[in-house]
Design a protein around this motif. Structure first.
Motif, PDB file in Angstrom:
ATOM      1  N   TYR A  24      -9.208   0.213 -18.664  1.00 52.59           N
ATOM      2  CA  TYR A  24      -8.823  -0.858 -17.579  1.00 52.59           C
ATOM      3  C   TYR A  24      -8.063  -2.003 -18.307  1.00 52.59           C
ATOM      4  O   TYR A  24      -7.199  -2.516 -17.885  1.00 52.59           O
ATOM      5  CB  TYR A  24     -10.130  -1.462 -17.132  1.00 52.59           C
ATOM      6  N   GLU A  25      -8.473  -2.176 -19.744  1.00 48.17           N
ATOM      7  CA  GLU A  25      -8.039  -3.539 -20.343  1.00 48.17           C
ATOM      8  C   GLU A  25      -6.326  -3.190 -20.659  1.00 48.17           C
ATOM      9  O   GLU A  25      -5.652  -3.887 -20.439  1.00 48.17           O
ATOM     10  CB  GLU A  25      -8.747  -3.633 -21.506  1.00 48.17           C
ATOM     11  N   TYR A  26      -6.280  -1.925 -20.831  1.00 46.58           N
ATOM     12  CA  TYR A  26      -4.725  -1.514 -20.987  1.00 46.58           C
ATOM     13  C   TYR A  26      -3.847  -1.603 -19.774  1.00 46.58           C
ATOM     14  O   TYR A  26      -2.913  -2.164 -19.588  1.00 46.58           O
ATOM     15  CB  TYR A  26      -4.762  -0.218 -21.588  1.00 46.58           C
ATOM     16  N   VAL A  27      -4.604  -1.099 -18.642  1.00 45.39           N
ATOM     17  CA  VAL A  27      -4.114  -1.321 -17.271  1.00 45.39           C
ATOM     18  C   VAL A  27      -3.690  -2.743 -16.921  1.00 45.39           C
ATOM     19  O   VAL A  27      -2.820  -3.141 -16.552  1.00 45.39           O
ATOM     20  CB  VAL A  27      -4.741  -0.393 -16.267  1.00 45.39           C
ATOM     21  N   ILE A  28      -4.814  -3.685 -17.179  1.00 45.67           N
ATOM     22  CA  ILE A  28      -4.668  -4.949 -16.851  1.00 45.67           C
ATOM     23  C   ILE A  28      -3.336  -5.355 -17.752  1.00 45.67           C
ATOM     24  O   ILE A  28      -2.494  -6.381 -16.988  1.00 45.67           O
ATOM     25  CB  ILE A  28      -5.956  -5.525 -17.327  1.00 45.67           C
ATOM     26  N   GLY A  29      -3.273  -5.079 -18.958  1.00 50.95           N
ATOM     27  CA  GLY A  29      -2.185  -5.355 -19.763  1.00 50.95           C
ATOM     28  C   GLY A  29      -0.808  -4.984 -19.219  1.00 50.95           C
ATOM     29  O   GLY A  29       0.031  -5.749 -19.324  1.00 50.95           O
ATOM     30  N   LEU A  30      -0.680  -3.684 -18.583  1.00 45.69           N
ATOM     31  CA  LEU A  30       0.594  -3.407 -17.795  1.00 45.69           C
ATOM     32  C   LEU A  30       0.803  -4.287 -16.788  1.00 45.69           C
ATOM     33  O   LEU A  30       1.939  -4.442 -16.464  1.00 45.69           O
ATOM     34  CB  LEU A  30       0.427  -1.760 -17.337  1.00 45.69           C
ATOM     35  N   GLY A  31      -0.284  -4.684 -16.046  1.00 41.66           N
ATOM     36  CA  GLY A  31       0.067  -5.662 -14.980  1.00 41.66           C
ATOM     37  C   GLY A  31       0.633  -6.851 -15.351  1.00 41.66           C
ATOM     38  O   GLY A  31       1.399  -7.530 -14.694  1.00 41.66           O
ATOM     39  N   GLN A  54      -5.203  -8.952  -2.583  1.00 43.22           N
ATOM     40  CA  GLN A  54      -3.895  -9.065  -1.675  1.00 43.22           C
ATOM     41  C   GLN A  54      -2.632  -8.403  -2.622  1.00 43.22           C
ATOM     42  O   GLN A  54      -2.973  -8.755  -4.098  1.00 43.22           O
ATOM     43  CB  GLN A  54      -3.331 -10.491  -1.692  1.00 43.22           C
ATOM     44  N   VAL A  55      -1.985  -7.482  -2.392  1.00 47.00           N
ATOM     45  CA  VAL A  55      -1.045  -6.901  -2.985  1.00 47.00           C
ATOM     46  C   VAL A  55       0.169  -6.923  -2.083  1.00 47.00           C
ATOM     47  O   VAL A  55       0.299  -6.602  -1.053  1.00 47.00           O
ATOM     48  CB  VAL A  55      -1.461  -5.276  -3.088  1.00 47.00           C
ATOM     49  N   TRP A  56       1.551  -7.324  -3.037  1.00 45.58           N
ATOM     50  CA  TRP A  56       2.419  -7.386  -2.361  1.00 45.58           C
ATOM     51  C   TRP A  56       3.604  -6.594  -3.090  1.00 45.58           C
ATOM     52  O   TRP A  56       3.564  -6.360  -4.214  1.00 45.58           O
ATOM     53  CB  TRP A  56       3.326  -8.975  -2.483  1.00 45.58           C
ATOM     54  N   LEU A  57       4.513  -5.793  -2.011  1.00 46.73           N
ATOM     55  CA  LEU A  57       5.298  -4.800  -2.790  1.00 46.73           C
ATOM     56  C   LEU A  57       6.603  -4.935  -2.203  1.00 46.73           C
ATOM     57  O   LEU A  57       6.948  -5.190  -0.650  1.00 46.73           O
ATOM     58  CB  LEU A  57       4.805  -3.459  -2.164  1.00 46.73           C
ATOM     59  N   ASP A  58       7.643  -5.024  -2.736  1.00 49.25           N
ATOM     60  CA  ASP A  58       9.044  -5.231  -2.274  1.00 49.25           C
ATOM     61  C   ASP A  58       9.835  -4.402  -2.847  1.00 49.25           C
ATOM     62  O   ASP A  58       9.540  -3.790  -4.131  1.00 49.25           O
ATOM     63  CB  ASP A  58       9.552  -6.670  -2.881  1.00 49.25           C
ATOM     64  N   ALA A  59      10.655  -3.816  -2.107  1.00 50.53           N
ATOM     65  CA  ALA A  59      11.618  -2.534  -2.544  1.00 50.53           C
ATOM     66  C   ALA A  59      13.158  -2.873  -2.146  1.00 50.53           C
ATOM     67  O   ALA A  59      13.228  -3.437  -1.116  1.00 50.53           O
ATOM     68  CB  ALA A  59      11.152  -1.248  -2.123  1.00 50.53           C
ATOM     69  N   LEU A  69       9.381  -4.353  -6.825  1.00 52.42           N
ATOM     70  CA  LEU A  69       8.865  -5.378  -7.464  1.00 52.42           C
ATOM     71  C   LEU A  69       7.544  -5.394  -6.619  1.00 52.42           C
ATOM     72  O   LEU A  69       7.190  -5.401  -5.684  1.00 52.42           O
ATOM     73  CB  LEU A  69       9.637  -6.822  -7.213  1.00 52.42           C
ATOM     74  N   ALA A  70       6.405  -5.778  -7.802  1.00 50.58           N
ATOM     75  CA  ALA A  70       5.104  -5.877  -7.007  1.00 50.58           C
ATOM     76  C   ALA A  70       4.055  -7.285  -7.787  1.00 50.58           C
ATOM     77  O   ALA A  70       4.598  -7.469  -8.766  1.00 50.58           O
ATOM     78  CB  ALA A  70       4.300  -4.609  -7.067  1.00 50.58           C
ATOM     79  N   ASP A  71       3.151  -7.713  -6.950  1.00 51.59           N
ATOM     80  CA  ASP A  71       2.272  -8.392  -7.410  1.00 51.59           C
ATOM     81  C   ASP A  71       0.871  -8.398  -6.966  1.00 51.59           C
ATOM     82  O   ASP A  71       0.760  -7.932  -5.846  1.00 51.59           O
ATOM     83  CB  ASP A  71       2.952 -10.044  -7.223  1.00 51.59           C
ATOM     84  N   SER A  72      -0.188  -9.138  -7.378  1.00 48.48           N
ATOM     85  CA  SER A  72      -1.477  -8.997  -6.619  1.00 48.48           C
ATOM     86  C   SER A  72      -2.200 -10.059  -7.158  1.00 48.48           C
ATOM     87  O   SER A  72      -1.942 -10.906  -8.378  1.00 48.48           O
ATOM     88  CB  SER A  72      -2.285  -7.790  -7.219  1.00 48.48           C
ATOM     89  N   ASP A  73      -3.114 -10.585  -6.520  1.00 53.69           N
ATOM     90  CA  ASP A  73      -4.208 -11.768  -6.736  1.00 53.69           C
ATOM     91  C   ASP A  73      -5.361 -11.440  -7.717  1.00 53.69           C
ATOM     92  O   ASP A  73      -6.108 -12.101  -8.230  1.00 53.69           O
ATOM     93  CB  ASP A  73      -4.380 -12.451  -5.601  1.00 53.69           C
ATOM     94  N   SER A  74      -5.338  -9.950  -8.074  1.00 52.46           N
ATOM     95  CA  SER A  74      -6.283  -9.335  -8.776  1.00 52.46           C
ATOM     96  C   SER A  74      -5.739  -8.857 -10.040  1.00 52.46           C
ATOM     97  O   SER A  74      -4.839  -8.012  -9.958  1.00 52.46           O
ATOM     98  CB  SER A  74      -7.059  -8.336  -7.897  1.00 52.46           C
ATOM     99  N   VAL A  75      -6.356  -9.134 -11.082  1.00 51.22           N
ATOM    100  CA  VAL A  75      -5.617  -8.318 -12.426  1.00 51.22           C
ATOM    101  C   VAL A  75      -5.755  -6.958 -12.395  1.00 51.22           C
ATOM    102  O   VAL A  75      -4.777  -6.334 -13.017  1.00 51.22           O
ATOM    103  CB  VAL A  75      -6.254  -9.324 -13.663  1.00 51.22           C
ATOM    104  N   ILE A  76      -6.884  -6.568 -12.174  1.00 54.15           N
ATOM    105  CA  ILE A  76      -6.743  -4.874 -12.215  1.00 54.15           C
ATOM    106  C   ILE A  76      -5.963  -4.249 -10.838  1.00 54.15           C
ATOM    107  O   ILE A  76      -5.404  -3.448 -11.154  1.00 54.15           O
ATOM    108  CB  ILE A  76      -8.368  -4.564 -12.186  1.00 54.15           C
ATOM    109  N   THR A  77      -6.075  -5.019  -9.932  1.00 55.37           N
ATOM    110  CA  THR A  77      -5.158  -4.389  -8.869  1.00 55.37           C
ATOM    111  C   THR A  77      -3.704  -4.482  -9.332  1.00 55.37           C
ATOM    112  O   THR A  77      -2.857  -3.557  -9.053  1.00 55.37           O
ATOM    113  CB  THR A  77      -5.196  -5.056  -7.637  1.00 55.37           C
TER     114      THR A  77
END
Length: 138
Positions: A24-31, A54-59, A69-77
């Motif tokens: 999970y720490e690795y995945v959070i780092g990817l985010g 909240q997860v936003w996705l643009d294409a 392009l994506a973003d979220s208000d949660s680090v794991i998400t």
């Protein structure tokens, strides 16, 4: 590198971390490495419905490739959507639409997520394919 190759690369990287918390720490780092999404781009039409966070996705298309392009208000998400962006970004719409996204099950990450977060992974993959479908005709 094909979508399957990118998925295999992620699985190999995650295999270096025997402990799920390290994964999970690795995945959070990817985010954290995702390019920032402008606040004005975080609109209702880019929000993935049904996710706990909240997860936003643009294409958009660049030539014959889909760029995400994506973003979220949660680090794991944000880390989870980063996995999908890494796999699908820069691919042709038909490649995205035919991609087998079940590789996420092989990561072992879902097993340690709340059911609502695990379901969000399916929603993210579905939305990314939906955006590719919408762009396939343009």
């Amino acid at each position: 590198m094909s979508i399957a190759d990118k998925q295999q690369e992620i699985l190999e990287e995650l295999s270096f971390f025997p402990d799920w918390q390290e994964r999970y720490e690795y995945v959070i780092g990817l985010g954290r490495k995702l390019p920032p999404m402008a606040e004005e781009a975080k609109t209702e039409d880019r929000l993935i419905k049904g996710c706990q966070s909240q997860v936003w996705l643009d294409a958009h298309k660049e030539g014959d490739k889909v760029r995400y392009l994506a973003d979220s208000d949660s680090v794991i998400t944000k880390g989870m959507i980063a996995l999908f962006v890494r796999v699908l970004d820069g691919e042709a719409p038909d490649e995205i639409l035919s991609a087998d996204m079940s590789f996420i099950d092989k990561t072992g990450l879902k097993e340690h997520l709340a059911p609502t977060r695990a379901n969000a992974l399916n929603l993210m993959a579905t939305q990314m394919k939906q955006r590719a479908l919408e762009l396939s005709g343009s």
